[in-house]
Design a protein around this motif. Structure first.
Motif: not given
Length: 541
Positions: A289-295, A355-356
């Protein structure tokens, strides 16, 4: 003659008395009274002034700087201080790979350490492989006593030397004060250094030599509310005011005989960051999650910074969207869009990232509920309140946050040593030249919080930032340097390893008996501690 005694409260115990090893303010705020570098930064305009050096000459197109030391310098134990101490500090300590110092990353130029040599005992030559724009600023690093610490370097025990278990009177420095007492959880006591020689250009206070104060007590009061109560009861001379406290302090100022100085946006910034470290014990699906830029971008759009300023900062502060404070006019850059409080945009980004949202709870594509532990330091009620606002904001987008407050030193250990954390709400004191943040932003940096001391950049954008910081350190033209660091700010804003939040206005409460006070935008209200004095206690000869 005497300039009296100064008393103020600090939040945390120091972690070390060794300036080469210190990386947290709980240590550096004390060591700043005890040690000096070759140069110092003016709190008025950020310009570089002499300190242990009296002057310097720049040659070879900026690749060589020759420093000239005063001939009457002494350590606090009376031993002479000269160029051999400077050579020892840089050659045997800061450039020594066996020493765990965060300073080394700031003193690496084009991948090479700075070469230091002696022309004589009062003339020290620094040479870099290429011109190095921040050199004068970085040579404000503390000079260490060769006659005391050389044996520890030789025996390989330097990293254990001058711990907080050391007898305070054994700490030998060159600053205006020396430490005489440390009682954990209670007090750090300082007395004037009888061998102190002021830097060129500092004017003495009325009726006093420099330093004017004879002693300082730093009371360790691990709670900001308790500090406020103590200050209002007359038990401190200086108090760093949170904007949220102004409604209480304004009506009390006249009765309690203190003055409130407001200086506008300061250098400090608060931020959120996320653990992307593959060496950490954090679950791999959470790290994804943390490595996702969009997150990370969704988090940035979720935060209500205006509410933080209104609730936490009493309306006295500014939202920030990048790594440079608006007060740093020479480098501040904001041509990018700002992250406003927009939960719908945040939810859209989270959907794009896979994500949902089900019944107001967010799940990743593998079915894991998005639940995060948010750490901050419990001594700061402002950060604890900000963490609660983050918790509420992220609940709007389906993320469950559990806020955990830790004591500062325990928090630092979790973040920097065990890497056992998920999301962090923290702050930096800020710098006037971006190179001062190299330890934070370079991938090999000791304070590269989201993934410290990487052997090579984990992400392509981290490699870009590494290159920009290297380029910026070599560029001597101020306009070209700014354009380089503008690119860094653009990348930082886009990639968001740190989601910047707010910067409060700088406010200090000062007891009216205190003299030598001169508010400045970059240096608080104490331009130089040696010039501060107690008006009511000065005895003229």
């Amino acid at each position: 003659m005497t300039g009296g005694h100064l008393s103020m409260d600090i939040l945390s115990d120091p972690k070390t008395f060794n300036p080469a090893l210190a990386s947290e303010t709980s240590s550096t705020q004390i060591l700043g009274y005890l040690f000096r570098g070759l140069t110092r930064e003016s709190p008025e305009d950020g310009s570089i002034k002499p300190d242990l050096a009296t002057s310097w000459q720049i040659s070879q197109g900026g690749k060589r700087v020759t420093f000239f030391l005063a001939r009457n310098l002494k350590w606090s134990d009376g031993a002479p201080l000269d160029g051999r101490d400077v050579l020892f500090t840089y050659q045997d300590v800061y450039n020594n790979p066996k020493v765990a110092t965060p300073i080394r990353s700031l003193l690496t130029v084009a991948g090479k350490p700075i070469h230091v040599s002696l022309k004589d005992n009062y003339t020290v030559v620094f040479e870099t492989a290429v011109p190095f724009a921040p050199l004068l600023e970085e040579l404000g690093a503390e000079i260490l006593p060769r006659h005391v610490l050389a044996p520890a370097v030789s025996s390989g025990t330097f990293n254990e030397s001058w711990s907080i278990r050391e007898n305070p009177r054994h700490i030998v420095g060159s600053g205006p004060f020396m430490m005489t007492r440390y009682v954990p959880g209670q007090i750090v006591s300082l007395e004037v250094n009888p061998h102190y020689t002021p830097p060129p250009g500092l004017k003495p206070s009325p009726g006093c030599p420099l330093p004017c104060l004879r002693s300082i007590d730093l009371r360790i009061v691990g709670d900001a509310n308790s500090q406020l109560v103590r200050f209002l009861a007359g038990k401190g001379d200086l108090y760093g005011v949170s904007p949220s406290e102004m409604s209480l302090l304004k009506p009390a100022a006249k009765r309690a005989a203190f003055t409130l100085f407001t200086r506008g946006p300061g250098l400090s910034e608060s931020f959120l960051t996320f653990n992307q470290n593959p060496r950490s014990p954090v679950a791999s699906y959470k790290r994804a999650w943390f490595m996702s830029r969009k997150f990370r971008e969704a988090i940035a759009w979720s935060i209500d910074r205006k509410a933080m300023i209104s609730i936490v900062e009493n309306g006295m502060g500014e939202p920030i969207y990048g790594p440079v404070s608006p007060s740093v006019k020479a480098f501040y850059h904001q041509t990018y869009p700002v992250y406003r409080h927009d939960p719908e945009k945040a939810r859209s980004l989270l959907r794009e990232a896979g994500f949902l949202l089900k019944k107001r709870r967010l799940f990743d594509s593998s079915g894991h509920a998005v639940e995060i532990v948010l750490l901050t330091n419990v001594e700061s009620p402002q950060r604890m309140l900000m963490a609660q606002i983050v918790q509420s904001n992220l609940r709007e987008v389906g993320i469950k946050v559990r806020v955990v407050g830790l004591q500062f030193n325990m928090l630092a250990t979790n973040v920097m040593t065990s890497f056992n954390w998920e999301m962090l709400l923290f702050g930096l004191t800020g710098v006037t030249d971006p190179h001062g943040d190299a330890a934070v932003w370079k991938s090999s940096g000791f304070l590269h919080l989201w993934n410290p001391r990487e052997k090579k950049p984990q992400e392509a954008w981290e490699a870009q930032i590494d290159s920009l910081f290297e380029e910026g350190s070599l560029e001597m033209d101020p306009e070209k340097r700014k354009k380089i660091y503008d690119q860094w700010q653009d990348i930082a804003h886009h990639e968001l390893p740190m989601v910047d939040l707010v910067t409060p206005d700088g406010i200090t409460a000062v007891r009216k008996t205190l003299g030598g006070i001169r508010p400045s935008p970059l240096g608080g209200v104490v331009p130089h501690i040696t010039q501060v004095y107690q008006k009511a206690r000065i005895v003229h000869s």
